[in-house]
Every structure is written in structure tokens, then in C-alpha cells.
Design an enzyme around this catalytic site. Structure first.
Site, PDB file in Angstrom:
ATOM      1  N   SER A 119       2.147  -4.703  -7.042  1.00 33.00           N
ATOM      2  CA  SER A 119       0.828  -4.250  -6.595  1.00 33.00           C
ATOM      3  C   SER A 119      -0.312  -4.853  -7.409  1.00 33.00           C
ATOM      4  O   SER A 119      -0.174  -5.131  -8.602  1.00 33.00           O
ATOM      5  CB  SER A 119       0.765  -2.724  -6.715  1.00 33.00           C
ATOM      6  OG  SER A 119      -0.563  -2.263  -6.625  1.00 33.00           O
ATOM      7  N   TYR A 143      -5.010  -6.566  -3.045  1.00 33.10           N
ATOM      8  CA  TYR A 143      -6.210  -5.892  -2.561  1.00 33.10           C
ATOM      9  C   TYR A 143      -7.316  -6.917  -2.715  1.00 33.10           C
ATOM     10  O   TYR A 143      -7.609  -7.359  -3.839  1.00 33.10           O
ATOM     11  CB  TYR A 143      -6.517  -4.639  -3.385  1.00 33.10           C
ATOM     12  CG  TYR A 143      -5.647  -3.452  -3.034  1.00 33.10           C
ATOM     13  CD1 TYR A 143      -5.469  -3.074  -1.709  1.00 33.10           C
ATOM     14  CD2 TYR A 143      -5.042  -2.692  -4.024  1.00 33.10           C
ATOM     15  CE1 TYR A 143      -4.687  -1.976  -1.375  1.00 33.10           C
ATOM     16  CE2 TYR A 143      -4.262  -1.589  -3.711  1.00 33.10           C
ATOM     17  CZ  TYR A 143      -4.082  -1.246  -2.384  1.00 33.10           C
ATOM     18  OH  TYR A 143      -3.308  -0.158  -2.067  1.00 33.10           O
ATOM     19  N   THR A 169      -2.948  -6.136   1.787  1.00 35.66           N
ATOM     20  CA  THR A 169      -3.050  -4.770   2.311  1.00 35.66           C
ATOM     21  C   THR A 169      -4.449  -4.550   2.870  1.00 35.66           C
ATOM     22  O   THR A 169      -5.447  -4.686   2.160  1.00 35.66           O
ATOM     23  CB  THR A 169      -2.727  -3.747   1.205  1.00 35.66           C
ATOM     24  OG1 THR A 169      -1.383  -3.987   0.768  1.00 35.66           O
ATOM     25  CG2 THR A 169      -2.839  -2.323   1.724  1.00 35.66           C
ATOM     26  N   ARG A 178      -8.247  11.802  -0.392  1.00 37.84           N
ATOM     27  CA  ARG A 178      -7.033  12.329  -1.028  1.00 37.84           C
ATOM     28  C   ARG A 178      -7.329  13.713  -1.592  1.00 37.84           C
ATOM     29  O   ARG A 178      -7.779  13.854  -2.742  1.00 37.84           O
ATOM     30  CB  ARG A 178      -6.574  11.383  -2.144  1.00 37.84           C
ATOM     31  CG  ARG A 178      -6.473   9.927  -1.735  1.00 37.84           C
ATOM     32  CD  ARG A 178      -5.080   9.514  -1.368  1.00 37.84           C
ATOM     33  NE  ARG A 178      -5.032   8.156  -0.844  1.00 37.84           N
ATOM     34  CZ  ARG A 178      -4.782   7.052  -1.556  1.00 37.84           C
ATOM     35  NH1 ARG A 178      -4.570   7.156  -2.855  1.00 37.84           N
ATOM     36  NH2 ARG A 178      -4.728   5.870  -0.972  1.00 37.84           N
ATOM     37  N   LYS A 286      -0.415  -6.222   5.674  1.00 44.01           N
ATOM     38  CA  LYS A 286       0.158  -4.873   5.585  1.00 44.01           C
ATOM     39  C   LYS A 286      -0.851  -3.830   6.026  1.00 44.01           C
ATOM     40  O   LYS A 286      -2.024  -3.878   5.623  1.00 44.01           O
ATOM     41  CB  LYS A 286       0.592  -4.594   4.139  1.00 44.01           C
ATOM     42  CG  LYS A 286       1.115  -3.180   3.877  1.00 44.01           C
ATOM     43  CD  LYS A 286       1.706  -3.084   2.469  1.00 44.01           C
ATOM     44  CE  LYS A 286       2.289  -1.718   2.164  1.00 44.01           C
ATOM     45  NZ  LYS A 286       1.294  -0.737   1.728  1.00 44.01           N
ATOM     46  N   HIS A 310       0.330   3.368   5.040  1.00 43.84           N
ATOM     47  CA  HIS A 310       0.147   3.652   3.612  1.00 43.84           C
ATOM     48  C   HIS A 310       0.712   5.028   3.264  1.00 43.84           C
ATOM     49  O   HIS A 310       0.176   5.737   2.398  1.00 43.84           O
ATOM     50  CB  HIS A 310      -1.339   3.583   3.257  1.00 43.84           C
ATOM     51  CG  HIS A 310      -1.631   3.005   1.899  1.00 43.84           C
ATOM     52  ND1 HIS A 310      -2.059   1.724   1.712  1.00 43.84           N
ATOM     53  CD2 HIS A 310      -1.554   3.550   0.658  1.00 43.84           C
ATOM     54  CE1 HIS A 310      -2.249   1.512   0.412  1.00 43.84           C
ATOM     55  NE2 HIS A 310      -1.935   2.600  -0.243  1.00 43.84           N
ATOM     56  N   GLY A 343       7.461   6.665   5.531  1.00 46.60           N
ATOM     57  CA  GLY A 343       8.328   7.748   5.990  1.00 46.60           C
ATOM     58  C   GLY A 343       9.811   7.490   5.814  1.00 46.60           C
ATOM     59  O   GLY A 343      10.617   8.386   6.060  1.00 46.60           O
ATOM     60  N   ARG A 345      13.095   7.629   4.167  1.00 45.38           N
ATOM     61  CA  ARG A 345      13.638   8.445   3.070  1.00 45.38           C
ATOM     62  C   ARG A 345      15.127   8.213   2.861  1.00 45.38           C
ATOM     63  O   ARG A 345      15.700   8.741   1.903  1.00 45.38           O
ATOM     64  CB  ARG A 345      13.400   9.939   3.355  1.00 45.38           C
ATOM     65  CG  ARG A 345      11.913  10.311   3.387  1.00 45.38           C
ATOM     66  CD  ARG A 345      11.297  10.160   2.003  1.00 45.38           C
ATOM     67  NE  ARG A 345       9.858  10.372   1.999  1.00 45.38           N
ATOM     68  CZ  ARG A 345       8.962   9.387   2.125  1.00 45.38           C
ATOM     69  NH1 ARG A 345       9.359   8.133   2.297  1.00 45.38           N
ATOM     70  NH2 ARG A 345       7.678   9.633   2.084  1.00 45.38           N
ATOM     71  N   GLY A 364       9.276   3.262  -0.313  1.00 46.97           N
ATOM     72  CA  GLY A 364       8.130   3.618  -1.157  1.00 46.97           C
ATOM     73  C   GLY A 364       8.444   4.751  -2.113  1.00 46.97           C
ATOM     74  O   GLY A 364       9.152   4.591  -3.107  1.00 46.97           O
ATOM     75  N   ARG A 365       7.956   5.938  -1.778  1.00 40.87           N
ATOM     76  CA  ARG A 365       8.032   7.064  -2.720  1.00 40.87           C
ATOM     77  C   ARG A 365       9.417   7.347  -3.293  1.00 40.87           C
ATOM     78  O   ARG A 365       9.508   7.673  -4.487  1.00 40.87           O
ATOM     79  CB  ARG A 365       7.460   8.318  -2.071  1.00 40.87           C
ATOM     80  CG  ARG A 365       5.934   8.273  -1.924  1.00 40.87           C
ATOM     81  CD  ARG A 365       5.463   9.545  -1.251  1.00 40.87           C
ATOM     82  NE  ARG A 365       4.033   9.697  -1.192  1.00 40.87           N
ATOM     83  CZ  ARG A 365       3.312   9.574  -0.064  1.00 40.87           C
ATOM     84  NH1 ARG A 365       3.900   9.265   1.074  1.00 40.87           N
ATOM     85  NH2 ARG A 365       1.999   9.757  -0.096  1.00 40.87           N
TER      86      ARG A 365
HETATM   87  C1  FNR Z   1       1.162   3.304  -2.483  1.00 36.70           C
HETATM   88  N1  FNR Z   1       1.020   2.260  -1.567  1.00 36.70           N
HETATM   89  C2  FNR Z   1       0.424   1.089  -1.968  1.00 36.70           C
HETATM   90  N2  FNR Z   1       0.298   0.060  -1.092  1.00 36.70           N
HETATM   91  C3  FNR Z   1      -0.242  -1.121  -1.481  1.00 36.70           C
HETATM   92  O1  FNR Z   1      -0.320  -2.030  -0.678  1.00 36.70           O
HETATM   93  N3  FNR Z   1      -0.709  -1.263  -2.769  1.00 36.70           N
HETATM   94  C4  FNR Z   1      -0.632  -0.273  -3.678  1.00 36.70           C
HETATM   95  O2  FNR Z   1      -1.048  -0.425  -4.817  1.00 36.70           O
HETATM   96  C5  FNR Z   1      -0.074   0.965  -3.277  1.00 36.70           C
HETATM   97  N4  FNR Z   1      -0.001   2.002  -4.161  1.00 36.70           N
HETATM   98  C6  FNR Z   1       0.642   3.153  -3.795  1.00 36.70           C
HETATM   99  C7  FNR Z   1       0.789   4.182  -4.718  1.00 36.70           C
HETATM  100  C8  FNR Z   1       1.471   5.334  -4.381  1.00 36.70           C
HETATM  101  C9  FNR Z   1       1.652   6.406  -5.404  1.00 36.70           C
HETATM  102  C10 FNR Z   1       2.032   5.470  -3.074  1.00 36.70           C
HETATM  103  C11 FNR Z   1       2.812   6.700  -2.678  1.00 36.70           C
HETATM  104  C12 FNR Z   1       1.862   4.473  -2.145  1.00 36.70           C
HETATM  105  C13 FNR Z   1       1.596   2.364  -0.216  1.00 36.70           C
HETATM  106  C14 FNR Z   1       3.056   1.901  -0.207  1.00 36.70           C
HETATM  107  O3  FNR Z   1       3.132   0.516  -0.337  1.00 36.70           O
HETATM  108  C15 FNR Z   1       3.742   2.274   1.110  1.00 36.70           C
HETATM  109  O4  FNR Z   1       2.987   1.820   2.199  1.00 36.70           O
HETATM  110  C16 FNR Z   1       3.932   3.790   1.215  1.00 36.70           C
HETATM  111  O5  FNR Z   1       4.447   4.298   0.011  1.00 36.70           O
HETATM  112  C17 FNR Z   1       4.877   4.141   2.356  1.00 36.70           C
HETATM  113  O6  FNR Z   1       4.940   5.520   2.525  1.00 36.70           O
HETATM  114  P1  FNR Z   1       6.172   6.397   1.975  1.00 36.70           P
HETATM  115  O7  FNR Z   1       7.388   5.951   2.732  1.00 36.70           O
HETATM  116  O8  FNR Z   1       6.285   6.147   0.532  1.00 36.70           O
HETATM  117  O9  FNR Z   1       5.769   7.802   2.284  1.00 36.70           O
END
Ligand code: FNR
Length: 416
Positions: A119, A143, A169, A178, A286, A310, A343, A345, A364-365
């Protein structure tokens, strides 16, 4: 199968296998602020909930008596073979989840050979992550800064560091509403977290010095030039050391420069041409959710797309990412790879996204939760669990290869 056997013989896994239990354990382990930043989404969290619920509307229909003894998870992307259709989504500010941040995640990705998308808001400079990754692929997530010189510097650094693709992104030109972070009066960047990509950048360092040298006024106190120099030299000396950020805190001028340059809401499709001048890497957009945007992306010559919202962190009430996928897959019609996130998991979730036409899936998470619980081993365990379930789901569904995971494997073959 090693994971299964270990479990059968009484060895507990490094982190919980069940996704909800993993999340609950991470919640206990993390501070309320870190938890709210990582787990939280926009508004009333409706889109985040819709992202995961969408998977429940698709059912896999397993086929029997297919020889699935040998299963092949390998996947081709941009002329390279990956061990599985799985990548680590770009996640910023990992120092909140674990002190070792990207260092730990890179070691997990490296152990499995999976690509890690680093990132722009990382806690470790991309050059250090590239070194940690060894032979495992690094992709860089951009970014696009308000300052083109800075954006170009990031892109050129990424290519020089060996990145294999550039993920731009598009959905975060403004930070979403948020609610949980707002209630805790917390924005990690404002506290100097997640800025390692910036403080290690020569263009950013110059901009910060210029700002610090502006005259100080009572209303707008600036750090002294000496303070700025000391922190910047520290950042240069220990570029990979997240403690630099955590303990000393960044000078206000650096944080202000970041806040001034982070977002760029004026970007349009025509700006993409400039990106092409800066790099020869494959360009992947993205955050697309509309089929017409996918068509525009093709017209503008991009090399790939990530269907994503995201994780529901930007527009509360936005379409679930999985619901946006089939229409985009149809619009793209195989001309460039379509990746998917938001989403996912589990391995079964990954299977469903692949069946709806994704070429690969970003996790992701879940791996952030693993990282928070047990560092590199925790992140690696989560990735292994998803890979193992994907492999089992393929076998049990009667599918031998990733290419055979088609809409025909679902009870809901969507026309598009
Ligand atoms: C992100 N995501 C994200 N995307 C990106 O392009 N640059 C970034 O720096 C971040 N940072 C970021 C931090 C945190 C804490 C989260 C949860 C998410 C989005 C990430 O790449 C991805 O699109 C999401 O996490 C997908 O959703 P789920 O599956 O994690 O719920």
C-alpha cells in the site's frame, strides 16, 4: 491436508480457523482504535454487511465421480504463473495490527509464494518490503497524490524496487464517512501512522522541508526546521524501522504535507495517459463497480481491473462487490484480467468469486486479523486456511483446475 491431519491429531491451529472466531479473537487482541480502524467500514456498515451476505446467495453444486486426485491451483496473471488465484490485498497502516507490520506480512507471503500488494499507506517503505519478499511477487498500490511529482516518484520507486504491477486505487480520492473512527476521534494518518512510503520519499522530504521553512505564525505553529531535519534523517537511517514512526512521532509539517497531498478528487480518465509515461508496468485499476467504468477502463488501455468497494469502507449503501462482479466480467469479456475483493472470508467464498468470473481474488481483513494475533505466523496461517479450503472445495465440487471453476459450478448461473 497437513492442516487437517494436524487438527485430527489434536494440534490446535495458530489462529482460529472459523472466520467469525478469527475476527472475535482479533478484536480481543487489538486496541479499540486499531480494531475500529481495521474492522470498521463506512456509515452504518451496510455495504460491509452486504459484501459478505452476497456470497450466501450463490450455491455451489458439486459433481461426483470426477477424478480430482490431482488438483491444480496455479494461475497465470500478466505472463507469470502464481501458485494460486490469491493475492494479499493492499492494506495500509499495518503497524496498528502488529509491530512488525509489512515485514511480518511479507514473510508470510514469501512462505507461500503469493503476491503481496504493498500500500501507499504502508508502515514500511516499499524497497524494504521488496527485500523481505525475496522471490515472491510485489505489486504496488498507488494512491494518486494531489502532487504529480510525488505520484510519479512513488511509481518510479515501485518499478525500480521490482514491482510487477501497479494497482491504482480509484475509490478513495476522499476518505469515506468512517463512523467508528470519527466516534473515537481517530485518524491514524493524522497521528503520523502509515506514512513510511512518504517519509522515505525524496520528493516528499523536500516538500516537507519547504513547508517547515515557511515562517511560523502563532495561529499555525510549525515545527522548527531542526526538528524536521532530525526526524527525516532518522527516517532515512532506519527506513524499515516502524518504531521511528511509533515512538518519535512525525513532525507536524510531514503530517500536514501528507494531508495536503493525499487525495486528488479532480482525477479523470484522461489522466491515466500520464501514468503510462511514468511506467511500463501493467496498470490495474482498483475500485470499479460499474460495467460502464470497466468499458472506459478498456478504452483507456488498462491492463487489469479489481472489482472492489474497499470492503464497504467508502460508500455506505453501495452495491455489494460480488453483485457488481458478473456485469463487469461480461463487459470485459476476457480482454484483461478481472480481480475481485471485498467480503472474501474463506476458500469457499474465493471459489464463488472465481465461479462468477474473477481471475483471482484479493484477501483483505482476514490476514490482518491473523497478523494481529500472531504476527507472520498468524497471517500465514490465515492464508493457508483459505488456500486449503479452496483446494478442498475444488476437489469436492469435482473441479480439477482454476479454469474449470465456471458459472456452471453454481446453481445460480447468472446471465450477466
Ligand atoms: C484497506 N484497503 C486498502 N486499499 C487500498 O487500495 N489501499 C490501502 O491502503 C488500503 N488500506 C486498507 C486498510 C484497511 C484496514 C482495510 C480493512 C482495507 C482496502 C483493501 O485493499 C480491500 O479492498 C478490502 O480490505 C476488501 O474488503 P474485505 O474483504 O477486507 O472486507
Amino acid at each position: 491436508s497437513a492442516i487437517y491431519r494436524a487438527g485430527v491429531f489434536g494440534h490446535r491451529p495458530t489462529v482460529p480457523v472459523e472466520p467469525a472466531a478469527l475476527e472475535a479473537a482479533a478484536r480481543k487482541a487489538m486496541s479499540p482504535r486499531s480494531w475500529s480502524y481495521v474492522a470498521g467500514s463506512a456509515g452504518q456498515q451496510r455495504t460491509a454487511a452486504a459484501n459478505t451476505a452476497a456470497f450466501g446467495r450463490h450455491q455451489i453444486v458439486p459433481r461426483m465421480l470426477v477424478d480430482v486426485e490431482e488438483r491444480d491451483l496455479t494461475t497465470e496473471l500478466f505472463g507469470r504463473t502464481l501458485p494460486a488465484p490469491l493475492l494479499l490485498a493492499p492494506i495500509g497502516v499495518l503497524e496498528m495490527a502488529h509491530r512488525e507490520a509489512e515485514h511480518a506480512v511479507a514473510s508470510a507471503a514469501r512462505a507461500l509464494g503469493l503476491p503481496m500488494i504493498v500500500s501507499t499507506q504502508a508502515s514500511v517503505p516499499m524497497e524494504d518490503v521488496a527485500a523481505d519478499l525475496g522471490a515472491s511477487p510485489m505489486w504496488y498500490q498507488l494512491y494518486w497524490s494531489r502532487d504529480d511529482e510525488l505520484a510519479e516518484s512513488f511509481v518510479r520507486r515501485a518499478e525500480a524496487a521490482g514491482a510487477q504491477a501497479l494497482v491504482v486505487t480509484l475509490d478513495t480520492h476522499l476518505l469515506g464517512w468512517r463512523t467508528r473512527d470519527l466516534d473515537l476521534a481517530y485518524l491514524p494518518f493524522a497521528q503520523g501512522q502509515g506514512l513510511a512510503q512518504y517519509t522515505s520519499d525524496p520528493v516528499f522530504q523536500r516538500m516537507t522541508r519547504e513547508r517547515a521553512n515557511q515562517p511560523r505564525t502563532e495561529r499555525d505553529p510549525r515545527p522548527t526546521p531542526a526538528a524536521v531535519r532530525s526526524v527525516l534523517s532518522q527516517a532515512r537511517r532506519f527506513p524499515g524501522d516502524v518504531r521511528t514512526n511509533l515512538r518519535s512521532g512525525l513532525p507536524r509539517a510531514a503530517v500536514e504535507t501528507f494531508l495536503d497531498t493525499f487525495s486528488r478528487s479532480s482525477l479523470t480518465w484522461d489522466d491515466l495517459a500520464r501514468l503510462r509515461e511514468w511506467t511500463s508496468l501493467p496498470i490495474v485499476l482498483k475500485g470499479l463497480q460499474h460495467a460502464d467504468d470497466a468499458r472506459l477502463a478498456l478504452e483507456h488501455g488498462v491492463d487489469g481491473i479489481v472489482v472492489s468497494n474497499h470492503g464497504g469502507r467508502q460508500v455506505d449503501g453501495a452495491i455489494a462487490s460480488l453483485d457488481a462482479l458478473p456485469g463487469i466480467v461480461d463487459a470485459v469479456d476476457g480482454r484483461v484480467p478481472v480481480l475481485f475483493d471485498s467480503g472474501v472470508r474463506s476458500g469457499a467464498d474465493a471459489f464463488i468469486a472465481l465461479a462468477l468470473g474473477a481471475d483471482a481474488v484479493l484477501l483483505g481483513r482476514p490476514w490482518v486479523y491473523g497478523l494481529a494475533l500472531a504476527g507472520a505466523h498468524g497471517a500465514q496461517a490465515v492464508l493457508e486456511h483459505v488456500l486449503a479450503e479452496l483446494d478442498l472445495t475444488m476437489g469436492l465440487a469435482g473441479v480439477r483446475s482454476v479454469a474449470d471453476i465456471t458459472r456452471e459450478t453454481l446453481a445460480t448461473p447468472t446471465a450477466g
